[in-house]
Design an enzyme around this catalytic site. Structure first.
Site, PDB file in Angstrom:
ATOM      1  N   TRP A 150      52.310 -28.799 -67.116  1.00 19.67           N
ATOM      2  CA  TRP A 150      51.697 -28.226 -68.289  1.00 19.67           C
ATOM      3  C   TRP A 150      50.630 -27.228 -67.873  1.00 19.67           C
ATOM      4  O   TRP A 150      50.012 -27.365 -66.826  1.00 19.67           O
ATOM      5  CB  TRP A 150      51.091 -29.318 -69.136  1.00 19.67           C
ATOM      6  CG  TRP A 150      52.056 -30.298 -69.687  1.00 19.67           C
ATOM      7  CD1 TRP A 150      53.310 -30.053 -70.216  1.00 19.67           C
ATOM      8  CD2 TRP A 150      51.872 -31.707 -69.798  1.00 19.67           C
ATOM      9  NE1 TRP A 150      53.900 -31.205 -70.661  1.00 19.67           N
ATOM     10  CE2 TRP A 150      53.033 -32.248 -70.406  1.00 19.67           C
ATOM     11  CE3 TRP A 150      50.824 -32.560 -69.451  1.00 19.67           C
ATOM     12  CZ2 TRP A 150      53.176 -33.600 -70.666  1.00 19.67           C
ATOM     13  CZ3 TRP A 150      50.959 -33.908 -69.707  1.00 19.67           C
ATOM     14  CH2 TRP A 150      52.125 -34.415 -70.316  1.00 19.67           C
TER      15      TRP A 150
ATOM     16  N   VAL B 252      47.058 -28.493 -66.872  1.00 19.14           N
ATOM     17  CA  VAL B 252      46.909 -29.351 -65.702  1.00 19.14           C
ATOM     18  C   VAL B 252      47.612 -28.741 -64.496  1.00 19.14           C
ATOM     19  O   VAL B 252      46.975 -28.323 -63.523  1.00 19.14           O
ATOM     20  CB  VAL B 252      47.459 -30.776 -65.974  1.00 19.14           C
ATOM     21  CG1 VAL B 252      47.266 -31.659 -64.737  1.00 19.14           C
ATOM     22  CG2 VAL B 252      46.780 -31.401 -67.182  1.00 19.14           C
ATOM     23  N   CYS B 253      48.930 -28.682 -64.572  1.00 19.30           N
ATOM     24  CA  CYS B 253      49.737 -28.318 -63.407  1.00 19.30           C
ATOM     25  C   CYS B 253      49.684 -26.830 -63.071  1.00 19.30           C
ATOM     26  O   CYS B 253      50.156 -26.431 -61.999  1.00 19.30           O
ATOM     27  CB  CYS B 253      51.182 -28.761 -63.612  1.00 19.30           C
ATOM     28  SG  CYS B 253      51.316 -30.545 -63.904  1.00 19.30           S
ATOM     29  N   LEU B 254      49.108 -26.017 -63.963  1.00 22.63           N
ATOM     30  CA  LEU B 254      48.855 -24.614 -63.617  1.00 22.63           C
ATOM     31  C   LEU B 254      47.380 -24.368 -63.336  1.00 22.63           C
ATOM     32  O   LEU B 254      47.043 -23.701 -62.358  1.00 22.63           O
ATOM     33  CB  LEU B 254      49.330 -23.682 -64.742  1.00 22.63           C
ATOM     34  CG  LEU B 254      50.823 -23.582 -64.989  1.00 22.63           C
ATOM     35  CD1 LEU B 254      51.130 -22.372 -65.865  1.00 22.63           C
ATOM     36  CD2 LEU B 254      51.609 -23.510 -63.711  1.00 22.63           C
TER      37      LEU B 254
END
Length: 220
Positions: A121, A124-126
């Site tokens: 997402w 978070v993950c970016l």
């Protein structure tokens, strides 16, 4: 102030090229898509696959990564995997991809300094790898339409946070056309226009019409 003696026809070094960029795809996985609520998930898939095919056309080095693929999030998006069927997918336990040594080594091995980043997402993950890479001197270009967050607000605020830190928000079509940059580049002209017709929505439909009704060599 403009120094007219130095003004000449040349691209900015800030532009993405097939020789200075790499693509990093993070956590395009079923469980992550299930929780994505910032936009149409089918559109995110289309943009992600279009971006991947752009990397393939221009030979841009690509790093694929998942998180907890076997225990929670599921396999890499099949349509994305199909673009790179023989490439290793780096599976992690870390939410921050930049804390995974294998991933960072894969990025370093490309020798490129401009990271074209997309994933799920956004918040978070970016955000986590984007801020981490920026702090170590990389330039980060976040592909907003090939990414998604759990809500529109989460996605938008994450983009704002990354932009404030120095990341550059882009779209997959923007990346594709920046890599092409000149319709006289015959070696990629046909693959690029075919990709736009396949994944470019109404822009692609416009090319279909132009090729059929006006000029088979008409471009963007």
């Amino acid at each position: 102030m403009v120094d007219f003696a130095n003004v000449h026809a040349a691209p900015s070094p800030d532009l993405l090229t097939p020789d200075n960029a790499l693509m990093l795809f993070v956590d395009h996985q079923p469980q992550m898509f299930f929780g994505t609520g910032s936009g149409d998930r089918t559109a995110i898939i289309n943009a992600t696959v279009g971006l991947a095919k752009a990397a393939k056309i221009f030979g841009v080095p690509t790093v694929l990564s998942t998180v907890a693929a076997e225990s929670f999030s599921g396999p890499l998006l099949p349509q994305l995997r199909a673009v790179f069927p023989d490439q290793e997918v780096i599976d992690r336990t870390t939410m921050n991809a930049w804390e995974d040594e294998a991933l960072v080594e894969a990025v370093k091995a490309t020798g490129r300094t401009k990271i074209i980043l997309s994933g799920l997402w956004t918040e978070v993950c970016l955000v986590l790898p984007a801020l981490s890479a920026l702090s170590q001197g990389y330039e980060v270009y976040v592909v907003a339409d090939a990414s998604g967050g759990v809500s529109p607000l989460a996605h938008e605020h994450a983009l704002q946070r990354m932009t404030a830190a120095g990341a550059v928000p882009v779209t997959w079509i923007q990346v594709l056309l920046e890599l092409q940059r000149d319709w006289a580049r015959a070696e990629t002209y046909v693959p690029v226009t075919e990709l736009v017709m396949e994944h470019g929505g109404t822009y692609g439909l416009g090319l279909v019409y132009a090729h059929a009704m006006i000029d088979p060599h008409a471009a963007g």
